[in-house]
Scaffold this motif. Structure first.
Motif, PDB file in Angstrom:
ATOM      1  N   GLY A   1       8.633  27.892 -13.078  1.00 56.81           N
ATOM      2  CA  GLY A   1       9.342  26.754 -12.480  1.00 56.81           C
ATOM      3  C   GLY A   1       9.259  26.763 -10.971  1.00 56.81           C
ATOM      4  N   LEU A   2       9.294  27.944 -10.390  1.00 55.94           N
ATOM      5  CA  LEU A   2       9.202  28.064  -8.944  1.00 55.94           C
ATOM      6  C   LEU A   2       7.818  27.643  -8.448  1.00 55.94           C
ATOM      7  N   VAL A   3       6.775  28.025  -9.173  1.00 55.86           N
ATOM      8  CA  VAL A   3       5.417  27.614  -8.804  1.00 55.86           C
ATOM      9  C   VAL A   3       5.274  26.108  -8.927  1.00 55.86           C
ATOM     10  N   TRP A   4       5.782  25.535 -10.011  1.00 59.50           N
ATOM     11  CA  TRP A   4       5.712  24.084 -10.206  1.00 59.50           C
ATOM     12  C   TRP A   4       6.391  23.362  -9.038  1.00 59.50           C
ATOM     13  N   LEU A   5       7.591  23.800  -8.717  1.00 61.57           N
ATOM     14  CA  LEU A   5       8.347  23.171  -7.639  1.00 61.57           C
ATOM     15  C   LEU A   5       7.637  23.318  -6.297  1.00 61.57           C
ATOM     16  N   THR A   6       7.140  24.503  -6.015  1.00 56.92           N
ATOM     17  CA  THR A   6       6.481  24.763  -4.734  1.00 56.92           C
ATOM     18  C   THR A   6       5.223  23.921  -4.566  1.00 56.92           C
ATOM     19  N   VAL A   7       4.368  23.889  -5.583  1.00 54.85           N
ATOM     20  CA  VAL A   7       3.124  23.116  -5.492  1.00 54.85           C
ATOM     21  C   VAL A   7       3.433  21.627  -5.384  1.00 54.85           C
ATOM     22  N   THR A   8       4.399  21.156  -6.144  1.00 58.25           N
ATOM     23  CA  THR A   8       4.774  19.740  -6.090  1.00 58.25           C
ATOM     24  C   THR A   8       5.265  19.363  -4.692  1.00 58.25           C
ATOM     25  N   ILE A   9       6.107  20.198  -4.114  1.00 52.07           N
ATOM     26  CA  ILE A   9       6.632  19.913  -2.772  1.00 52.07           C
ATOM     27  C   ILE A   9       5.521  19.958  -1.732  1.00 52.07           C
ATOM     28  N   LEU A  10       4.623  20.932  -1.832  1.00 50.08           N
ATOM     29  CA  LEU A  10       3.541  21.042  -0.853  1.00 50.08           C
ATOM     30  C   LEU A  10       2.586  19.846  -0.909  1.00 50.08           C
ATOM     31  N   VAL A  11       2.243  19.410  -2.106  1.00 53.65           N
ATOM     32  CA  VAL A  11       1.343  18.256  -2.234  1.00 53.65           C
ATOM     33  C   VAL A  11       2.036  16.994  -1.722  1.00 53.65           C
ATOM     34  N   ALA A  12       3.292  16.810  -2.086  1.00 53.40           N
ATOM     35  CA  ALA A  12       4.027  15.632  -1.620  1.00 53.40           C
ATOM     36  C   ALA A  12       4.219  15.667  -0.100  1.00 53.40           C
ATOM     37  N   LEU A  13       4.492  16.842   0.444  1.00 55.49           N
ATOM     38  CA  LEU A  13       4.644  16.985   1.885  1.00 55.49           C
ATOM     39  C   LEU A  13       3.330  16.675   2.605  1.00 55.49           C
ATOM     40  N   GLY A  14       2.232  17.178   2.071  1.00 57.82           N
ATOM     41  CA  GLY A  14       0.924  16.890   2.657  1.00 57.82           C
ATOM     42  C   GLY A  14       0.611  15.407   2.642  1.00 57.82           C
ATOM     43  N   ALA A  15       0.916  14.749   1.545  1.00 56.63           N
ATOM     44  CA  ALA A  15       0.669  13.307   1.447  1.00 56.63           C
ATOM     45  C   ALA A  15       1.549  12.536   2.429  1.00 56.63           C
ATOM     46  N   GLY A  16       2.800  12.944   2.553  1.00 59.13           N
ATOM     47  CA  GLY A  16       3.696  12.277   3.484  1.00 59.13           C
ATOM     48  C   GLY A  16       3.270  12.466   4.934  1.00 59.13           C
ATOM     49  N   LEU A  17       2.837  13.676   5.266  1.00 59.96           N
ATOM     50  CA  LEU A  17       2.356  13.924   6.623  1.00 59.96           C
ATOM     51  C   LEU A  17       1.083  13.136   6.905  1.00 59.96           C
ATOM     52  N   TRP A  18       0.188  13.060   5.921  1.00 61.05           N
ATOM     53  CA  TRP A  18      -1.038  12.288   6.114  1.00 61.05           C
ATOM     54  C   TRP A  18      -0.692  10.825   6.378  1.00 61.05           C
ATOM     55  N   TRP A  19       0.232  10.275   5.589  1.00 62.02           N
ATOM     56  CA  TRP A  19       0.609   8.873   5.753  1.00 62.02           C
ATOM     57  C   TRP A  19       1.277   8.646   7.109  1.00 62.02           C
TER      58      TRP A  19
ATOM     59  N   PRO B   1       0.817  -1.214   0.000  1.00 63.36           N
ATOM     60  CA  PRO B   1       0.000   0.000   0.000  1.00 63.36           C
ATOM     61  C   PRO B   1       0.853   1.268   0.000  1.00 63.36           C
ATOM     62  N   LEU B   2       1.995   1.256   0.682  1.00 66.49           N
ATOM     63  CA  LEU B   2       2.844   2.442   0.728  1.00 66.49           C
ATOM     64  C   LEU B   2       3.417   2.748  -0.657  1.00 66.49           C
ATOM     65  N   ALA B   3       3.857   1.734  -1.371  1.00 63.45           N
ATOM     66  CA  ALA B   3       4.415   1.949  -2.707  1.00 63.45           C
ATOM     67  C   ALA B   3       3.348   2.486  -3.664  1.00 63.45           C
ATOM     68  N   LEU B   4       2.160   1.939  -3.603  1.00 66.12           N
ATOM     69  CA  LEU B   4       1.073   2.412  -4.452  1.00 66.12           C
ATOM     70  C   LEU B   4       0.698   3.842  -4.097  1.00 66.12           C
ATOM     71  N   PHE B   5       0.590   4.141  -2.819  1.00 63.53           N
ATOM     72  CA  PHE B   5       0.252   5.482  -2.367  1.00 63.53           C
ATOM     73  C   PHE B   5       1.306   6.489  -2.818  1.00 63.53           C
ATOM     74  N   CYS B   6       2.574   6.154  -2.649  1.00 66.41           N
ATOM     75  CA  CYS B   6       3.653   7.058  -3.037  1.00 66.41           C
ATOM     76  C   CYS B   6       3.662   7.297  -4.548  1.00 66.41           C
ATOM     77  N   SER B   7       3.432   6.262  -5.316  1.00 63.44           N
ATOM     78  CA  SER B   7       3.413   6.410  -6.768  1.00 63.44           C
ATOM     79  C   SER B   7       2.263   7.304  -7.234  1.00 63.44           C
ATOM     80  N   VAL B   8       1.081   7.045  -6.708  1.00 61.01           N
ATOM     81  CA  VAL B   8      -0.090   7.835  -7.106  1.00 61.01           C
ATOM     82  C   VAL B   8       0.065   9.284  -6.658  1.00 61.01           C
ATOM     83  N   MET B   9       0.499   9.500  -5.432  1.00 61.24           N
ATOM     84  CA  MET B   9       0.643  10.866  -4.938  1.00 61.24           C
ATOM     85  C   MET B   9       1.773  11.609  -5.641  1.00 61.24           C
ATOM     86  N   GLY B  10       2.811  10.902  -6.031  1.00 63.26           N
ATOM     87  CA  GLY B  10       3.892  11.534  -6.793  1.00 63.26           C
ATOM     88  C   GLY B  10       3.403  12.029  -8.139  1.00 63.26           C
ATOM     89  N   VAL B  11       2.652  11.200  -8.825  1.00 70.19           N
ATOM     90  CA  VAL B  11       2.090  11.610 -10.120  1.00 70.19           C
ATOM     91  C   VAL B  11       1.114  12.770  -9.941  1.00 70.19           C
TER      92      VAL B  11
END
Length: 77
Positions: A32-50, A2-12
């Motif tokens: 590029g800065l907006v892309w990087l910032t939004v990507t990091i925030l979404v990934a951080l949120g997913a990691g904190l949720w997990w 489940p962790l691998a699937l969650f990480c893959s889906v949330m990364g995409v």
């Protein structure tokens, strides 16, 4: 598993949302800065949720999502 699937889906999802947000910014370095910032925030949120959600609640939430995603394919059989 489940962790691998969650990480893959949330990364995409994180990269896709970052790209969509970057389209709203005029051409330049800011895009590029907006892309990087939004990507990091979404990934951080997913990691904190997990990490912060108890295992039983997390697995129940993922099971509901998986069941909902599989339901349409079973109807067509």
């Amino acid at each position: 598993m489940p962790l691998a699937l969650f990480c893959s889906v949330m990364g995409v999802l994180a990269v896709g949302l970052g790209a969509l947000a970057a389209l709203l910014v005029p051409v330049g370095l800011g895009r590029g800065l907006v892309w990087l910032t939004v990507t990091i925030l979404v990934a951080l949120g997913a990691g904190l949720w997990w990490g912060l959600t108890p295992v039983t609640e997390r697995l129940q939430a993922l099971n509901r999502l998986l069941t909902a995603a599989q339901a349409p394919s079973k109807r067509h059989r």
